[in-house]
Design a protein around this motif. Structure first.
Motif, short mmCIF file in Angstrom:
data_model
loop_
_atom_site.label_atom_id
_atom_site.label_comp_id
_atom_site.label_asym_id
_atom_site.label_seq_id
_atom_site.Cartn_x
_atom_site.Cartn_y
_atom_site.Cartn_z
N GLY A 276 55.31 -53.14 10.75
CA GLY A 276 54.84 -54.06 9.73
C GLY A 276 53.38 -53.87 9.37
O GLY A 276 52.76 -52.87 9.72
N LEU A 277 52.83 -54.86 8.67
CA LEU A 277 51.45 -54.80 8.19
C LEU A 277 50.73 -56.10 8.50
O LEU A 277 51.36 -57.16 8.68
CB LEU A 277 51.41 -54.55 6.68
N PRO A 278 49.39 -56.07 8.54
CA PRO A 278 48.63 -57.28 8.86
C PRO A 278 48.61 -58.28 7.72
O PRO A 278 48.88 -57.96 6.56
CB PRO A 278 47.22 -56.74 9.14
N HIS A 279 48.26 -59.49 8.07
CA HIS A 279 48.12 -60.56 7.09
C HIS A 279 46.97 -60.24 6.13
O HIS A 279 45.90 -59.83 6.56
CB HIS A 279 47.84 -61.88 7.81
N GLY A 280 47.24 -60.37 4.83
CA GLY A 280 46.19 -60.12 3.84
C GLY A 280 45.98 -58.66 3.52
O GLY A 280 44.97 -58.33 2.87
N ALA A 281 46.87 -57.78 3.93
CA ALA A 281 46.69 -56.35 3.68
C ALA A 281 46.82 -56.01 2.21
O ALA A 281 46.34 -54.96 1.77
CB ALA A 281 47.70 -55.55 4.49
N ALA A 282 47.49 -56.86 1.43
CA ALA A 282 47.71 -56.57 0.01
C ALA A 282 47.75 -57.86 -0.78
O ALA A 282 48.05 -58.94 -0.23
CB ALA A 282 49.01 -55.80 -0.18
N HIS A 283 47.46 -57.75 -2.06
CA HIS A 283 47.51 -58.91 -2.96
C HIS A 283 48.34 -58.62 -4.21
O HIS A 283 48.48 -59.47 -5.07
CB HIS A 283 46.10 -59.34 -3.35
N ASP A 284 48.86 -57.41 -4.33
CA ASP A 284 49.74 -57.02 -5.43
C ASP A 284 50.44 -55.73 -5.04
O ASP A 284 50.23 -55.20 -3.94
CB ASP A 284 48.96 -56.88 -6.75
N ILE A 285 51.25 -55.18 -5.95
CA ILE A 285 52.02 -53.98 -5.62
C ILE A 285 51.14 -52.75 -5.40
O ILE A 285 51.34 -52.03 -4.42
CB ILE A 285 53.11 -53.73 -6.69
N PRO A 286 50.14 -52.46 -6.25
CA PRO A 286 49.30 -51.29 -5.97
C PRO A 286 48.60 -51.37 -4.61
O PRO A 286 48.57 -50.39 -3.87
CB PRO A 286 48.29 -51.29 -7.12
N SER A 287 48.05 -52.54 -4.27
CA SER A 287 47.39 -52.65 -2.96
C SER A 287 48.40 -52.60 -1.83
O SER A 287 48.08 -52.16 -0.71
CB SER A 287 46.56 -53.93 -2.89
#
Length: 416
Positions: A276-287
């Motif tokens: 998985g990934l950490p909390h807040g790692a992305a805010h949209d599809i590109p990120s």
């Protein structure tokens, strides 16, 4: 069926063998509609992954050869000059293996085979006498989600039981995830309830949890509110030990499990994260794709006290970069003052090697545990070939997660 179909199916086969699964899927869809061209720019943008087969070694029992076992990114259709090209596709699509199989079954003439195979179907194990695996649902202002609940035969009437909430990965279902992780079998062994929330294709075309959407990353909103609502509904309907409620997931489900631990530290006593990934790692599809490909980089820690966390990640995961596992552990407080770190190395007989890094407090209780699996890709370690996206070569992530969860949760979470 028109005269164009055999030639069209042959072209779909050529595209598939060339690695252009997106083009093959689009062609099949056009053939079924009787169209020569697909309408431009239809449907939402989604994240795509392709099933990859992994051979289980002969010395692992009950492991039939060449079953669906992992994800890999759809890099074959990446366009030059774009960091995320090949990851965005217009039009609603399920997992590619499932899409191609379903469309081919309906569109191609008898005797013509694309040769792309299909996803392994879960082989349901007989329920022990007195156990149940039933479907229910929960809804609030954010929507409605179905879930399946395993109630073990191994229980005493009225005695509170631990509860594990399991969040599946993209294209999976509760039945598939239960079969692949064997968590119900372990729940029977230890006397636990297991809930499997289901992400529908109406919420995400690949049935991924939307961990990259800001509205699905916070308490009381979006998907976190639905998962928490399911958890509380199970706690209301059954005798559950409130100090032993846990959440775990794979891939997008692992990222969602991290969010649940950060948003509801009062509800979950520990978190399990596989690939998985950490909390807040992305805010949209590109990120999201940036984090998946190269890690999330410096990720802020949640404001609440971190929840004890166990992480599994393959060091050859080409779908979710292994550095994301490091970031999850960092968020969980592994660098806090006063913690002691020990490292051990092991080898599954006939399977993967691994390293296990444990961060303990002054009393010796493990607050963070990280398993790095050597040579493993994007698949549930030690899972059953009866489910999709598993790697039977171990180590047994399900058993180790449950061991971590049940290890003195009241002491670990005191003062929260």
């Amino acid at each position: 069926m028109t005269d164009r179909v055999p030639a069209g199916m042959a072209e779909a086969l050529r595209l598939t063998r060339a690695g252009d699964l997106a083009g093959a899927t689009a062609l099949l869809q056009r053939l079924m509609r009787g169209e020569s061209e697909a309408p431009p720019g239809t449907g939402p943008t989604i994240i795509d992954a392709e099933p990859l087969r992994v051979d289980a070694p002969a010395d692992i029992p009950d492991a039939p050869p060449r079953r669906a076992a992992a994800f890999k990114p759809a890099d074959a259709y990446r366009k030059p000059g774009s960091a995320f090209a090949g990851r965005f596709h217009s039009g609603p699509r399920a997992g590619l293996g499932e899409t191609l199989r379903g469309l081919a079954a309906r569109a191609m003439p008898a005797g013509l085979d694309l040769g792309v195979g299909g996803l392994a179907r879960p082989a349901a194990e007989p329920l022990p006498d007195g156990a149940s695996f039933t479907t229910a649902s929960y809804g609030n202002a954010a929507g409605t989600r179905s879930y399946k609940l395993y109630v073990p035969a191994n229980r005493r009437d009225g005695q509170p039981l631990p509860l594990v909430v399991m969040l599946h990965g993209c294209t999976q279902s509760p039945d598939d995830f239960a079969a692949g992780t064997r968590m119900n079998r372990l729940a029977e062994e230890h006397g636990c309830l297991v809930a499997y929330p289901e992400q529908p294709s109406s919420a995400n075309a690949q049935r991924c949890w939307n961990w990259f959407n800001p509205a699905d990353q916070r308490r009381g909103d979006g998907e976190p509110s639905l998962i928490a609502g399911i958890t509380r509904q199970v706690m209301s309907d059954h005798a559950v030990d409130a100090d032993r409620v846990f959440v775990a997931g794979l891939s997008a489900g692992g990222a969602a499990a991290v969010i649940m631990g950060a948003a509801y530290p009062d509800l979950y006593a520990a978190v399990g994260v596989h690939s998985g990934l950490p909390h807040g790692a992305a805010h949209d599809i590109p990120s999201a794709f940036a984090a998946m490909r190269q890690g999330g980089g410096a990720v802020r820690r949640p404001s609440a006290r971190p929840v004890p966390t166990i992480v599994f990640h393959g060091d050859r995961d080409s779908t979710v970069h292994p550095s994301n596992g490091d970031d999850v552990i960092a968020q969980s407080g592994a660098s806090a003052a006063g913690l002691r770190t020990t490292v051990e190395h092991g080898q599954v007989p006939g399977g993967h090697g691994y390293s296990r890094r444990v961060h303990t407090d002054a009393s010796g209780l493990a607050l963070c545990e990280q398993w790095t699996i050597q040579g493993a890709g994007h698949a549930w370690a030690g899972g059953s070939p009866a489910g999709s996206y598993t790697d039977p070569r171990g180590p047994d992530a399900s058993r180790e997660m449950l061991r971590f969860f049940l290890d003195a949760p009241r002491s670990r979470t005191s003062g929260r």
